[in-house]
Enzyme design. Structure first.
Site, PDB file in Angstrom:
ATOM      1  N   GLU A 235       0.995  -1.270  -0.139  1.00 10.84           N
ATOM      2  CA  GLU A 235      -0.442   0.107  -0.494  1.00 10.84           C
ATOM      3  C   GLU A 235       0.718   1.402   0.077  1.00 10.84           C
ATOM      4  O   GLU A 235       1.397   0.995   1.162  1.00 10.84           O
ATOM      5  CB  GLU A 235      -0.823  -0.410   1.698  1.00 10.84           C
ATOM      6  CG  GLU A 235      -1.970  -1.072   1.195  1.00 10.84           C
ATOM      7  CD  GLU A 235      -3.105  -1.259   0.574  1.00 10.84           C
ATOM      8  OE1 GLU A 235      -3.312  -0.185  -0.800  1.00 10.84           O
ATOM      9  OE2 GLU A 235      -3.459  -2.080  -0.085  1.00 10.84           O
ATOM     10  N   CYS A 269      -2.156   9.269   2.626  1.00  9.45           N
ATOM     11  CA  CYS A 269      -1.649   8.659   0.825  1.00  9.45           C
ATOM     12  C   CYS A 269      -2.208   8.514   0.234  1.00  9.45           C
ATOM     13  O   CYS A 269      -1.714   8.839  -0.663  1.00  9.45           O
ATOM     14  CB  CYS A 269      -1.816   7.067   1.405  1.00  9.45           C
ATOM     15  SG  CYS A 269      -3.315   6.297   2.199  1.00  9.45           S
TER      16      CYS A 269
END
Length: 495
Positions: A235, A269
């Site tokens: 991720e 993110c």
């Protein structure tokens, strides 16, 4: 096995989830979990639900400790915000998984091929635990990301080891100290330490390794995992763009973009990284964005609700990015929100039309700097996005159905939100994950995490007529020839 907050369940060897540092033996901790898994290869539904429940017990009981540790690591971050992003998502995810886990554990029926399906044969998938799962979490949300990944791994029946970022020492210490009250080390353990420990952790022969962080570090993690043929979930992040249609509500688009850009001072993110819009819309968008920043973070509140930058090095990097953008000829618009250097707060900045080779256009910003860049039209915006690495998130503001479909069909990203930002991550039934440079594999939403940390074992059970497969045994004759003629046919075109 049920546990309370003041009594930890007995486990293999009865060991506590000790703080594991450079001088300790990661191999022995891994061996402990591997042994525990061997003794319970397919945990019951009750056992899995109990472990998930204990994670919720932990984050609720220790919420003030989580806040204190986070503030210590960050210098300043609003307590309400910490609870909203580090605790509430864990609880919501645990509830969603607990509700649906019984159905996920049922065998998934599949159709047996002809002629076996006519003769009592069965075909199905059973989702089997992998074993010991390693999880490496970053500094910008260590508690939530560690616990959500653990929930998914527990739902699939695994044991879990979590390496906390060295840039979150207070959070790591808090987790290492308090989690043993809820979990035996054979179930869930916290690993702390510097880069050397992270390298050793990634090199362990996990049954699955999940890493959240930068693409640069991910290459090293993936290389270490490859030595053991360990499957990985990555991720990562990237430059998540915002595409604004010429007919969109510019005030609304600017307000939502700014809200997403400045949450956690841009250190997320999937926060919007840069905006693409047509030149006639530029000044109206900038004005609306500036106004929205002042409304969200009034200067008279002196940055009370505005997060700090996580580290001194990252704070310095923000200045370097801005200096480079200014040198490239970009227009710089700084908004006063009462930020202070003592709190390591960096004032929000809008950077207008920087050069394509400037650092703010080449690097993931990961801070409170929003780039606004003009393009000829929506098609040019799509081309611009596609020329770069595939982002973790993409955002579109507009109402034209054709434009929306063009964007969905012709761009690649981990996820998309339309007329909003970041809420794709908050939907409990949507998987979360990247594509290409922004990662591989999904978890978190729906059954994505359960499946990510399970092996889909294919099972065939022969039916009542057990001689059917023998028709393909040699010596070959007329029976096989008939079967081949039945099967070797082209697919007719669809009308």
């Amino acid at each position: 096995m049920t546990a309370t907050t003041d009594k930890k369940p007995e486990g293999v060897e009865g060991m506590l989830a000790d703080n594991i540092s450079c001088g300790d033996d990661l191999q022995s901790q891994f061996a402990l979990q591997r042994e525990a898994f061997a003794a319970e290869r397919y945990p019951s539904l009750a056992s899995r639900l109990d472990r998930i429940r204990r994670i919720v017990d932990f984050v609720v009981d220790q919420q003030e400790a989580i806040v204190a540790a986070t503030v210590k690591d960050w210098l300043h971050k609003p307590a309400a915000f910490i609870k909203a992003v580090e605790i509430l998502p864990v609880i919501n995810h645990a509830k969603a998984v607990s509700k649906r886990l019984p159905s996920w554990l049922r065998d998934e029926r599949r159709k047996a091929d002809f002629p076996f399906n006519l003769l009592g044969a069965k075909a199905y998938i059973r989702y089997q635990p992998l074993g010991v799962v390693g999880v490496m979490v970053p500094w910008n949300g260590p508690v939530a990301m560690a616990m959500v990944a653990a929930i998914d791994a527990f739902s699939a029946g695994n044991r879990v080891m979590v390496k906390i970022s060295e840039y979150s020492p207070a959070a790591a210490a808090m987790l290492a100290e308090t989690l043993p009250r809820y979990f035996d080390a054979s179930e869930l353990s916290i690993v702390t330490g510097e880069v050397g420990v992270s390298r050793a952790f990634a090199a362990l022969p996990f049954d699955h390794l999940m890493y959240t962080g930068s693409a640069g570090t991910a290459r090293h993690v993936m290389a270490a995992a490859a030595q053991n043929l360990t499957p990985v979930t990555l991720e990562l992040g990237g430059k998540s763009p915002v595409l604004v249609d010429r007919h969109a509500d510019l005030q609304y688009a600017a307000q939502r973009t700014v809200s997403g850009r400045l949450i956690n001072a841009g250190q997320g993110c999937i926060t919007p990284d840069y905006v693409l819009l047509e030149a006639p819309c530029l000044e109206a968008f900038i004005e609306a964005a500036s106004q929205a920043i002042r409304q969200l973070y009034p200067a008279e509140l002196q940055g009370r609700d505005y997060a700090a930058i996580a580290t001194n090095a990252h704070y310095q990097r923000m200045h370097e990015l801005l200096d480079d953008a200014r040198a490239s000829g970009a227009r710089i618009i700084e908004i006063d929100v009462g930020a202070t250097t003592e709190r390591r707060q960096f004032s929000p900045v809008i950077v207008v039309d920087p050069a394509d080779d400037s650092r703010v256009m080449q690097e993931e910003i990961f801070g409170p700097i929003l780039v606004v860049k003009t393009v000829a039209d929506l098609s040019a915006a799509v081309d611009y996005v596609n020329a770069g690495e595939r982002p973790l998130a993409l955002y579109y503001f507009g109402h034209a159905s054709q434009a929306k479909q063009q964007l969905l069909a012709q761009t690649h990203s981990g996820g998309v939100a339309i007329n909003e930002v970041m809420l794709q991550l908050m939907m409990s039934d949507l998987p979360f994950g990247g594509v290409g440079h922004s990662g591989m594999g999904s978890y978190w939403g729906g059954e994505a995490g359960f499946r990510r940390f399970s092996h889909a074992k294919s099972v065939f059970e022969q039916g009542w007529y057990k001689k059917v497969a023998a028709m393909m045994d040699p010596p070959y004759g007329a029976t096989l020839e008939k079967m081949l003629k039945l099967g070797m046919k082209k697919i007719p075109p669809r009308s």
